[in-house]
Motif scaffolding. Sequence first.
Motif, PDB file in Angstrom:
ATOM      1  N   MET A 136      -0.094   1.250 -39.899  1.00 49.66           N
ATOM      2  CA  MET A 136       0.285   2.007 -40.618  1.00 49.66           C
ATOM      3  C   MET A 136      -0.416   2.713 -41.824  1.00 49.66           C
ATOM      4  SD  MET A 136       2.724   2.455 -43.381  1.00 49.66           S
ATOM      5  CE  MET A 136       3.085   0.868 -44.532  1.00 49.66           C
ATOM      6  N   ALA A 137      -0.634   1.346 -42.478  1.00 50.30           N
ATOM      7  CA  ALA A 137      -2.134   1.957 -43.907  1.00 50.30           C
ATOM      8  C   ALA A 137      -2.582   2.538 -44.202  1.00 50.30           C
ATOM      9  CB  ALA A 137      -1.504   0.539 -44.385  1.00 50.30           C
ATOM     10  N   SER A 138      -3.078   2.034 -42.718  1.00 49.50           N
ATOM     11  CA  SER A 138      -4.607   3.220 -42.239  1.00 49.50           C
ATOM     12  C   SER A 138      -3.929   4.922 -42.123  1.00 49.50           C
ATOM     13  CB  SER A 138      -5.357   1.834 -41.697  1.00 49.50           C
ATOM     14  OG  SER A 138      -4.964   2.846 -40.739  1.00 49.50           O
ATOM     15  N   GLY A 139      -3.272   5.103 -41.206  1.00 48.95           N
ATOM     16  CA  GLY A 139      -2.415   6.130 -41.382  1.00 48.95           C
ATOM     17  C   GLY A 139      -3.122   6.389 -39.995  1.00 48.95           C
ATOM     18  N   GLN A 140      -2.909   5.665 -39.283  1.00 51.40           N
ATOM     19  CA  GLN A 140      -3.547   4.881 -37.638  1.00 51.40           C
ATOM     20  C   GLN A 140      -1.690   5.238 -37.145  1.00 51.40           C
ATOM     21  OE1 GLN A 140      -6.307   2.900 -35.726  1.00 51.40           O
ATOM     22  NE2 GLN A 140      -6.595   2.306 -37.844  1.00 51.40           N
ATOM     23  N   SER A 144      13.635 -11.506 -41.383  1.00 50.11           N
ATOM     24  CA  SER A 144      14.242 -10.088 -40.818  1.00 50.11           C
ATOM     25  C   SER A 144      13.408  -9.444 -40.499  1.00 50.11           C
ATOM     26  CB  SER A 144      14.603  -9.870 -41.957  1.00 50.11           C
ATOM     27  OG  SER A 144      13.908  -9.094 -43.099  1.00 50.11           O
ATOM     28  N   PHE A 145      13.369  -8.642 -39.479  1.00 48.14           N
ATOM     29  CA  PHE A 145      11.681  -7.209 -38.691  1.00 48.14           C
ATOM     30  C   PHE A 145      12.489  -6.295 -39.341  1.00 48.14           C
ATOM     31  CE2 PHE A 145       7.944  -7.261 -35.974  1.00 48.14           C
ATOM     32  CZ  PHE A 145       7.395  -8.436 -36.837  1.00 48.14           C
ATOM     33  N   ASN A 146      11.623  -5.516 -39.440  1.00 50.01           N
ATOM     34  CA  ASN A 146      12.225  -4.128 -40.539  1.00 50.01           C
ATOM     35  C   ASN A 146      10.883  -3.072 -40.096  1.00 50.01           C
ATOM     36  OD1 ASN A 146      13.122  -5.948 -42.951  1.00 50.01           O
ATOM     37  ND2 ASN A 146      11.572  -6.847 -42.510  1.00 50.01           N
ATOM     38  N   LEU A 147      11.821  -2.415 -39.908  1.00 53.24           N
ATOM     39  CA  LEU A 147      11.297  -0.531 -39.959  1.00 53.24           C
ATOM     40  C   LEU A 147      10.088  -0.105 -41.162  1.00 53.24           C
ATOM     41  CD1 LEU A 147      10.146   1.948 -37.853  1.00 53.24           C
ATOM     42  CD2 LEU A 147      12.579   2.794 -38.883  1.00 53.24           C
ATOM     43  N   ILE A 148       9.182   0.062 -41.286  1.00 52.92           N
ATOM     44  CA  ILE A 148       8.428  -0.104 -42.700  1.00 52.92           C
ATOM     45  C   ILE A 148       7.671   1.777 -41.838  1.00 52.92           C
ATOM     46  CG2 ILE A 148       6.784  -0.419 -43.917  1.00 52.92           C
ATOM     47  CD1 ILE A 148       7.104  -3.294 -42.583  1.00 52.92           C
ATOM     48  N   GLY A 149       7.758   2.226 -43.503  1.00 54.77           N
ATOM     49  CA  GLY A 149       6.951   3.418 -43.398  1.00 54.77           C
ATOM     50  C   GLY A 149       5.496   3.673 -44.609  1.00 54.77           C
ATOM     51  N   SER A 150       5.553   5.139 -44.331  1.00 53.87           N
ATOM     52  CA  SER A 150       4.255   5.562 -45.256  1.00 53.87           C
ATOM     53  C   SER A 150       5.757   6.161 -45.828  1.00 53.87           C
ATOM     54  CB  SER A 150       2.977   6.406 -45.110  1.00 53.87           C
ATOM     55  OG  SER A 150       3.222   7.286 -46.108  1.00 53.87           O
ATOM     56  N   LYS A 151       5.037   5.968 -47.936  1.00 54.22           N
ATOM     57  CA  LYS A 151       5.574   6.216 -48.791  1.00 54.22           C
ATOM     58  C   LYS A 151       5.996   8.045 -48.787  1.00 54.22           C
ATOM     59  CE  LYS A 151       6.591   4.336 -52.333  1.00 54.22           C
ATOM     60  NZ  LYS A 151       6.805   3.769 -53.548  1.00 54.22           N
ATOM     61  N   SER A 152       4.700   8.902 -48.799  1.00 53.42           N
ATOM     62  CA  SER A 152       4.779   9.998 -48.898  1.00 53.42           C
ATOM     63  C   SER A 152       4.627  10.841 -47.420  1.00 53.42           C
ATOM     64  CB  SER A 152       2.892  10.230 -49.377  1.00 53.42           C
ATOM     65  OG  SER A 152       2.457   9.835 -47.902  1.00 53.42           O
TER      66      SER A 152
END
Length: 352
Positions: free
Chosen positions: A89-93, A226-234
Amino acid sequence: MQTEIGTSKHQRFIRIGAVILSVFVLIGVVFFATKQGANLDVPAIRIAVSKTPLSAPVFIADEMGFFDEYCSEVELIEVVGGRRSFEKMASGQADFATSSDSVIVYKSFARSDFVTLASFVHADNDVKFITREDMSLVQGKDFRYRKIAVTKGTASEYFLSTYLALEGVDRSEVTLVDTPPDKIPDVLASGEVDAIAPWEPYGYKTVQLLKGTANVLPTKNLYSLSFNLIGSKSNVQSQPQKAECVLHALSDAIDYISGNHSKTQEVIGRRLNLENDFIFWIWPDYIFKLSLNRSLIMGLQSQAEWVVQSGVIKDRGVPDFKEVVNPTPLAKVKPEAVSLLIQRSLSAVSEN
């Protein structure tokens, strides 16, 4: 004359029938658009998903077509471990990732360009502490000056450190061996390390690999992850409909899981190539629920304070976790799943 009247009546019937048909077609179109959440314009979405039963809601949403109901197109990028998922996610893939709370903590020390959108499962026995019976390692003090395999920067490292602290053993008194999660069973079986702290399914695979010689220490309730859904802020800020459609699908998936345990277990076993015995063994430890509340913030804060105090990360203060939590998408999808305290205290997040 009678023929003309009959023809006229026939034409009226045809016109009435056409009107009725048009009405039903219109109703169908409206229903379909509503069912689709009017998200046919949502761009294609990529989710990096950790290959663990903790990601069950994501796999069920994909298997049962819940993503199709709310999103135009969703691609799952399956990886081993929440750390790798985060990095995709962090790398944009990927647009979104599934990761544990510990990964959020470790990554927050270095960056704040991501947001946590929801927790979807909690487990109090997913990470385990395992050694071999022939080593006679049964309590904390026995592990001094031993090699222990963990996956650093994840729940594995935090769990082990918590265990050692409770047992009165300093981290400096053990040697931590950073090991990919899928390799952890092998390094214990080969004798490269004296103990391991794996999450599932690698705890179970270790027990199977050692064929009755594994010693699983009693650590249930030591650490609830906990397991979580994470996304790019922008990405979340510019295209909030992406997060909303994914959360809609996860909400439906969790509802499905609660009423279809057998089918869910069959799907997860097949998707992850896991044995039925393992699924039955671990399932009671999982609580699937979509939420974003104060307990998550408190847990992140507690872990971060430990990271600083123990010296795992030096010369850094505790991150402000309000910067990496965004309750707005979940509040729109399922308001009751978001704590009112969270909504108030994090109002600035949704305004940025």
